[in-house]
Scaffold this motif. Structure first.
Motif, PDB file in Angstrom:
ATOM      1  N   GLU A 174     -13.252   8.475   1.061  1.00 12.02           N
ATOM      2  CA  GLU A 174     -11.825   8.722   0.846  1.00 12.02           C
ATOM      3  C   GLU A 174     -10.975   7.703   1.595  1.00 12.02           C
ATOM      4  N   ARG A 175     -11.432   7.328   2.785  1.00  4.11           N
ATOM      5  CA  ARG A 175     -10.679   6.344   3.568  1.00  4.11           C
ATOM      6  C   ARG A 175     -10.673   4.989   2.877  1.00  4.11           C
ATOM      7  N   GLU A 187      -8.318   5.077  -0.034  1.00  3.68           N
ATOM      8  CA  GLU A 187      -6.923   5.070   0.415  1.00  3.68           C
ATOM      9  C   GLU A 187      -6.517   3.683   0.903  1.00  3.68           C
ATOM     10  N   GLU A 188      -7.448   2.966   1.538  1.00  2.89           N
ATOM     11  CA  GLU A 188      -7.177   1.587   1.940  1.00  2.89           C
ATOM     12  C   GLU A 188      -6.897   0.727   0.715  1.00  2.89           C
ATOM     13  N   ARG A 197      -5.687   1.784  -2.125  1.00  2.00           N
ATOM     14  CA  ARG A 197      -4.374   2.194  -2.631  1.00  2.00           C
ATOM     15  C   ARG A 197      -3.248   1.506  -1.874  1.00  2.00           C
ATOM     16  N   ILE A 198      -3.359   1.451  -0.547  1.00  2.00           N
ATOM     17  CA  ILE A 198      -2.332   0.803   0.268  1.00  2.00           C
ATOM     18  C   ILE A 198      -2.316  -0.706   0.028  1.00  2.00           C
ATOM     19  N   THR A 243       0.169   7.808  -7.917  1.00  2.00           N
ATOM     20  CA  THR A 243      -1.211   8.002  -7.477  1.00  2.00           C
ATOM     21  C   THR A 243      -1.247   8.930  -6.274  1.00  2.00           C
ATOM     22  N   ASP A 244      -2.316   9.690  -6.171  1.00  2.00           N
ATOM     23  CA  ASP A 244      -2.510  10.555  -5.009  1.00  2.00           C
ATOM     24  C   ASP A 244      -4.003  10.654  -4.730  1.00  2.00           C
ATOM     25  N   ALA A 245      -4.368  11.458  -3.756  1.00  2.00           N
ATOM     26  CA  ALA A 245      -5.753  11.530  -3.293  1.00  2.00           C
ATOM     27  C   ALA A 245      -6.712  12.032  -4.369  1.00  2.00           C
ATOM     28  N   GLY A 288      -1.551  -0.532   6.605  1.00  2.00           N
ATOM     29  CA  GLY A 288      -2.275   0.648   6.181  1.00  2.00           C
ATOM     30  C   GLY A 288      -2.569   1.570   7.351  1.00  2.00           C
ATOM     31  N   TYR A 289      -3.350   1.082   8.319  1.00  2.00           N
ATOM     32  CA  TYR A 289      -3.695   1.887   9.481  1.00  2.00           C
ATOM     33  C   TYR A 289      -3.084   1.337  10.767  1.00  2.00           C
TER      34      TYR A 289
END
Length: 213
Positions: A37-38, A41-42, A44-45, A68-70, A181-182
């Protein structure tokens, strides 16, 4: 799709290539055992950042994130990007063309690279001419005053380099912080229109050639 005034910052082929690379990346990621999932999400960002740089405003990147979502962004995100490519091929994001006589100051990407390389390669010539060579006898600038100006660290170099770049590229910015992102990333000199970042570093007298390169 997107705002009517949104245009591409790149050529059609460059924009399509950048978007297609994001599509290819997520398709490979979904087939990999590293499909966490991480990681998704990376992607996506990072895709939103690619879209932000590729178009004249942030509306496309914002729309991508909103759509977009999870749970759905793998399918919906890829479909959205493929739709963007279709719209780009239709010419929906092309800038209105101007003749050279009406807009002579436009610098295309190839010319931009030539200019930036020349500024960087010949930066030392600016130092020589401005601060080291003899001054004109009738001028009010005195050599002893120029000698007081020295480049002590990378912030000094950054300031002087930026002062040479900005008159040619007024949209250039210095010390720009971007969302990685992070964690945030800070760019020394950022030219968004040409998707270029310049990082300034200074060597130390005792550094070897290997350490520099």
């Amino acid at each position: 799709m997107g705002e009517s005034m949104t245009t591409s910052n790149r050529t059609k082929s460059e924009t399509i290539q950048a978007i297609q690379e994001q599509i290819d990346e997520v398709l490979l990621l979904t087939q990999s055992e590293n499909n966490t999932e991480r990681k998704l999400e990376e992607w996506r960002i990072s895709t939103s950042r690619v879209l932000h740089r590729a178009f004249s405003n942030a509306s496309i990147a914002r729309e991508f994130l909103l759509k977009t979502d999870a749970e759905t962004f793998q399918h919906v995100g890829v479909s959205y990007l493929k739709g963007l490519i279709i719209d780009i091929n239709k010419g929906l994001f092309e800038k209105i063309s101007h003749s050279s006589s009406s807009d002579p100051d436009i610098i295309d990407l190839q010319s931009f690279h030539v200019i930036i390389r020349r500024i960087m390669r010949n930066f030392y010539k600016h130092i020589e001419e401005m601060y080291q060579n003899p001054v004109h006898g009738r001028g009010t600038i005195r050599h002893e005053n120029l000698a007081k100006i020295s480049l002590g660290n990378e912030y000094d170099v950054q300031r002087m380099l930026f002062s040479l770049i900005r008159p040619i590229f007024p949209e250039a910015r210095v010390e720009i912080t971007d969302d990685g992102g992070y964690k945030s990333v800070r760019y020394d000199i950022y030219l968004r229109e040409y998707e270029t970042v310049i990082e300034v570093k200074c060597s130390r007298p005792k550094m070897s050639a290997r350490e520099i390169y």
